[in-house]
Every structure is written in structure tokens, then in C-alpha cells.
Design an enzyme around this catalytic site. Structure first.
Site, short mmCIF file in Angstrom:
data_model
loop_
_atom_site.label_atom_id
_atom_site.label_comp_id
_atom_site.label_asym_id
_atom_site.label_seq_id
_atom_site.Cartn_x
_atom_site.Cartn_y
_atom_site.Cartn_z
N ASP A 7 1.44 -1.10 -0.01
CA ASP A 7 -0.06 0.11 0.11
C ASP A 7 0.82 0.99 -0.55
OD1 ASP A 7 -2.66 1.66 0.54
OD2 ASP A 7 -1.84 2.03 2.30
N GLU A 67 -1.31 -1.48 -5.11
CA GLU A 67 -2.22 -0.15 -4.94
C GLU A 67 -2.55 -0.21 -6.11
OE1 GLU A 67 -6.18 0.97 -2.26
OE2 GLU A 67 -4.54 1.56 -1.95
N ASP A 141 -2.53 0.86 6.89
CA ASP A 141 -1.72 0.75 5.84
C ASP A 141 -1.41 -0.72 5.73
OD1 ASP A 141 -0.88 4.21 5.23
OD2 ASP A 141 -0.85 3.48 7.57
#
Length: 168
Positions: A7, A67, A141
Site C-alpha cells: 500500500d 494498489e 496501511d
């Protein structure tokens, strides 16, 4: 398959490594990379790269999942900074011979909860249950990174199933 979910962020980058075999997933390692927010951009990017290379070397993933950038950032400068972080993350994977895949947040939510509009707490709970953890992963996260890895595992499993059926 060992999957490294990432992330991205310049202040906090979450990562999570999971081993996936069939429908079973097991946590290998998870954490955050926290470059010094007061350091110049180039130093933060170098620190992010070096630390992620260390994680890759220590965990030997088969693939990295990052992501995708949102296209609806209210502040374009934030999108540019996220692009820098994603670029360094992809570079770290390439430099270590790791393939990179990209998933959008709605795909991840749908994979883990059945709804692309799931709330963060629903995704965190699904990560906790799928990895048989006693508490939800923190910070967000880390949970997001683990969710990416699990969603990619689901995608790969579905793809293999379709191939076996001669559909893919």
C-alpha cells in the site's frame, strides 16, 4: 505462491507478505516503511526503495501487488507524490526480479467482502479472519497491503480454475 502486497505512500508504506496455497493463506510478515517526513523527496524515495528491497530480500516473494492510483484525488500534488512512491516501489520489484501486478481498491474490497463499496472495517475483519489472526492488522496501511495480497491470491486461484476448465 508467496505474495507481497504494498500500500504505497511517502509517509507510510504498508506491506504484507502472505503464502497462498489453494484457499489457504498464511501471514509471513507485515509492517510499515516510514521514511523521514522532514527529509527531501529524493531522500524519502531512496529510503523507501532501500527498505522495500530489504523486505524483498528477506521474504523472497513470487509477485508484488501494488494498489492502483485513485483517479479522483482532490489534490493533484498528492497524486503526483503517490506516483513517485509507486514508481520507486515498482523499481524495487523489477531490480529484484519480481513481477508487479496492480489492483484497484474496489476490486480488493469485492474480492474480500463481496462488495466493491465495503467499509474499511469490513475489509480489515475479512483480512483478520482469512489469515486467522486474533486482532485486526494495524495500522490501516498494513491491513490494506495484506488485503491486496489476499485479493491477488483469489484472482490467481480463479484464473487457474478457468484454465483447468478450458475457459481462459
Amino acid at each position: 505462491m508467496r505474495i507481497l502486497g504494498v500500500d504505497p505512500g511517502l509517509r507510510i508504506t504498508g506491506y504484507g507478505v502472505v503464502d497462498v496455497a489453494g484457499e489457504t493463506a498464511a501471514l509471513v510478515e507485515a509492517g510499515t516503511i516510514n521514511p523521514d517526513a522532514r527529509a527531501p523527496l529524493e531522500r524519502r524515495l531512496a529510503d523507501l526503495h532501500a527498505e522495500l528491497c530489504r523486505v524483498i530480500a528477506a521474504t523472497a516473494p513470487d509477485v508484488m501487488v501494488v494498489e492502483e492510483l485513485w483517479s479522483a484525488y482532490k489534490n493533484p500534488a498528492t497524486a503526483v507524490l503517490m506516483g513517485h512512491a509507486r514508481g520507486v516501489i515498482c523499481l524495487a520489484a523489477h531490480a529484484n526480479g519480481i513481477a508487479v501486478q496492480h489492483l484497484g481498491h474496489s476490486h480488493v474490497k469485492r474480492s474480500l467482502t463481496g462488495s466493491g463499496a465495503a467499509r474499511k472495517d469490513q475489509v480489515k475483519r475479512s483480512v483478520m479472519l482469512r489469515l486467522r489472526l486474533t486482532t485486526t492488522p494495524e495500522p490501516d496501511d498494513v491491513s490494506d497491503a495484506l488485503a491486496l495480497a489476499l485479493a491477488f491470491g483469489d484472482l490467481e486461484r480463479a484464473q487457474r480454475r478457468l484454465e483447468r476448465l478450458g475457459i481462459a
